[in-house]
Design a protein around this motif. Structure first.
Motif, PDB file in Angstrom:
ATOM      1  N   LYS A 134       0.835  -1.210   0.000  1.00 51.35           N
ATOM      2  CA  LYS A 134       0.000   0.000   0.000  1.00 51.35           C
ATOM      3  C   LYS A 134       0.869   1.259   0.000  1.00 51.35           C
ATOM      4  N   ALA A 135       1.933   1.247   0.818  1.00 55.25           N
ATOM      5  CA  ALA A 135       2.831   2.403   0.866  1.00 55.25           C
ATOM      6  C   ALA A 135       3.570   2.579  -0.465  1.00 55.25           C
ATOM      7  N   LYS A 136       3.983   1.481  -1.063  1.00 55.32           N
ATOM      8  CA  LYS A 136       4.665   1.555  -2.361  1.00 55.32           C
ATOM      9  C   LYS A 136       3.762   2.195  -3.411  1.00 55.32           C
ATOM     10  N   GLN A 137       2.482   1.858  -3.396  1.00 61.11           N
ATOM     11  CA  GLN A 137       1.531   2.417  -4.362  1.00 61.11           C
ATOM     12  C   GLN A 137       1.383   3.930  -4.214  1.00 61.11           C
ATOM     13  N   GLU A 138       1.804   4.462  -3.058  1.00 62.86           N
ATOM     14  CA  GLU A 138       1.735   5.904  -2.830  1.00 62.86           C
ATOM     15  C   GLU A 138       3.084   6.577  -3.018  1.00 62.86           C
ATOM     16  N   GLY A 139       4.066   5.837  -3.531  1.00 61.80           N
ATOM     17  CA  GLY A 139       5.348   6.450  -3.854  1.00 61.80           C
ATOM     18  C   GLY A 139       6.451   6.252  -2.832  1.00 61.80           C
ATOM     19  N   ILE A 168      -5.752   4.044   5.509  1.00 62.28           N
ATOM     20  CA  ILE A 168      -5.078   5.327   5.637  1.00 62.28           C
ATOM     21  C   ILE A 168      -4.173   5.582   4.443  1.00 62.28           C
ATOM     22  N   SER A 169      -4.134   6.836   3.990  1.00 63.77           N
ATOM     23  CA  SER A 169      -3.175   7.254   2.969  1.00 63.77           C
ATOM     24  C   SER A 169      -1.937   7.774   3.684  1.00 63.77           C
ATOM     25  N   TYR A 170      -0.837   7.046   3.540  1.00 62.46           N
ATOM     26  CA  TYR A 170       0.415   7.465   4.183  1.00 62.46           C
ATOM     27  C   TYR A 170       0.901   8.779   3.581  1.00 62.46           C
ATOM     28  N   GLY A 171       0.631   8.980   2.292  1.00 68.43           N
ATOM     29  CA  GLY A 171       1.026  10.229   1.657  1.00 68.43           C
ATOM     30  C   GLY A 171       0.301  11.427   2.235  1.00 68.43           C
ATOM     31  N   ARG A 172      -0.983  11.254   2.528  1.00 67.21           N
ATOM     32  CA  ARG A 172      -1.767  12.376   3.061  1.00 67.21           C
ATOM     33  C   ARG A 172      -1.311  12.770   4.459  1.00 67.21           C
ATOM     34  N   ILE A 173      -0.953  11.792   5.274  1.00 71.03           N
ATOM     35  CA  ILE A 173      -0.528  12.159   6.630  1.00 71.03           C
ATOM     36  C   ILE A 173       0.826  12.861   6.587  1.00 71.03           C
ATOM     37  N   VAL A 174       1.690  12.473   5.639  1.00 74.72           N
ATOM     38  CA  VAL A 174       2.966  13.177   5.474  1.00 74.72           C
ATOM     39  C   VAL A 174       2.718  14.603   4.988  1.00 74.72           C
ATOM     40  N   ASP A 175       1.808  14.769   4.027  1.00 73.27           N
ATOM     41  CA  ASP A 175       1.494  16.105   3.519  1.00 73.27           C
ATOM     42  C   ASP A 175       0.900  16.977   4.620  1.00 73.27           C
ATOM     43  N   PHE A 176       0.016  16.402   5.422  1.00 72.69           N
ATOM     44  CA  PHE A 176      -0.575  17.120   6.557  1.00 72.69           C
ATOM     45  C   PHE A 176       0.522  17.583   7.513  1.00 72.69           C
ATOM     46  N   HIS A 177       1.423  16.670   7.850  1.00 66.46           N
ATOM     47  CA  HIS A 177       2.536  16.959   8.760  1.00 66.46           C
ATOM     48  C   HIS A 177       3.380  18.106   8.211  1.00 66.46           C
ATOM     49  N   SER A 178       3.678  18.044   6.912  1.00 66.94           N
ATOM     50  CA  SER A 178       4.529  19.062   6.287  1.00 66.94           C
ATOM     51  C   SER A 178       3.823  20.411   6.204  1.00 66.94           C
ATOM     52  N   GLU A 179       2.566  20.410   5.776  1.00 70.62           N
ATOM     53  CA  GLU A 179       1.818  21.655   5.603  1.00 70.62           C
ATOM     54  C   GLU A 179       1.667  22.414   6.918  1.00 70.62           C
TER      55      GLU A 179
END
Length: 353
Positions: free
Chosen positions: A163-168, A234-245
């Protein structure tokens, strides 16, 4: 871009709850909810981000949808040429846009082809915690580490990794201890899965945060950490983006847990009964076992020093670091008991049928 045939599955009446909107998002897979009145006139739209922001502001799943919907969404009419619709969606950075008539009644939904959007390789690494003994799952874990227990024919750990791989996400650390050879033999260096895997080998259990001290050379980008027994949408990418933003130092995914008392609860003042609530439901925000940490916080983690993640978060809070919660509304399961394993297999079997 297509005018999807499934647009009616996105419709939710204005008297419905946020929980109904979540169910619609999950079932339609179109990643938008169109809030309408009894005549199907568009009143607003709801996306995953709207739900997350609402939960952060204190909204509950039983609140009505109008409390979180975007009340002035972008729309198009049939008279607009396709190339202008595409241009509008690109400028506004949206993947869906409702089609309405002159009265504002929903006639359809344009959706950009998400399969044509390339997955962006992320610079972030992910740590999967897989060193625990899984004692509550005995005898299943007598000869098998808990993250290697299978759900729908694949180890839990593989579900997380894919799942994480599919999100980059392409670089993983896996912390190992109990029956580590089984995990390392199955995944190797990750080449067969199209990723890179390094192992954090704990000579003795170090805890979720303590294991991070085994990472050599530090990290250069925000790091995602997940427990190895968590199955979630959960989208791991979205939580990283949230953290960064939000320029957070540390972010913890949280999940609302409801606990219903089997008894009537009596409130009293001295000897006088002032209220009786029959079998009330209490809502608690619990740790969902997924975290994001910024590179700067790693100076606080000592090598070979045992520490669990909640303790580390407490320390960061005491040091006045920016520590944020990321609310989950997605499907989430902690595979901690035999019953959980049975339920997970049934759910995945249904999703594939």
């Amino acid at each position: 871009m297509v005018l999807t045939r499934d647009w009616k599955s996105t419709l939710v009446k204005s008297d419905r709850t946020i929980e109904d909107a979540v169910r619609s998002l999950d079932s339609s897979k179109l990643k938008i909810v169109l809030v309408v009145d009894e005549q199907n006139i568009l009143l607003g739209t709801i996306t995953d981000g709207d739900i997350r922001r609402g939960l952060l502001k204190g909204c509950r799943l039983d609140n009505l949808v109008h409390s979180i919907m975007k009340s002035s969404p972008s729309v198009v009419q049939r008279s607009m040429p396709i190339h202008l619709i595409l241009e509008k969606m690109a400028i506004e950075k949206i993947l869906q846009i409702p089609l309405v008539n002159e009265e504002g009644k929903v006639q359809g939904l344009f959706v950009r082809n998400q399969d044509a959007i390339d997955v962006v390789k992320r610079p972030n690494s992910m740590v999967i915690m897989a060193g625990g003994f899984g004692r509550r799952l005995m005898p299943h874990t007598e000869n098998c580490p808990k993250p290697m227990l299978t759900v729908n024919g694949k180890p839990i750990l593989e579900h997380i990794l894919i799942k994480a791989k599919q999100e980059g996400f392409l670089h993983f650390y896996i912390s190992v201890h109990y029956l580590s050879h089984i995990i390392e033999r199955y995944f190797g260096d990750g080449e067969s899965f199209g990723v890179k895997i390094q192992y954090l080998r704990e000579s003795s259990p170090l805890g979720t945060a303590g294991a991070l001290g085994l990472i050599e050379g530090g990290i250069q980008a925000d790091l995602v950490i997940t427990n190895g027994d968590i199955l979630a949408d959960i989208s791991y990418g979205r939580i990283v983006d949230f953290h960064s933003e939000h320029k957070s130092d540390a972010t913890m995914a949280i999940r609302t847990y409801e606990l219903t008392s089997p008894y009537g609860v009596v409130k009293s003042n001295d000897m006088r009964i002032i209220d009786i609530e029959e079998k009330p439901t209490f809502r608690l925000d619990i740790n969902a076992g997924v975290y994001v940490l910024s590179p700067g916080v790693f100076k606080s983690i000592k090598k070979n020093h045992a520490m669990d993640m909640p303790t580390f978060f407490q320390e960061m809070i005491q040091e006045s670091m920016k520590v944020l919660a990321y609310p989950l509304h997605e499907e989430w399961m902690d595979i901690g008991r035999s019953d959980d394993l049975i339920i997970a297999n049934k759910k995945y079997e249904l999703n594939d049928s």
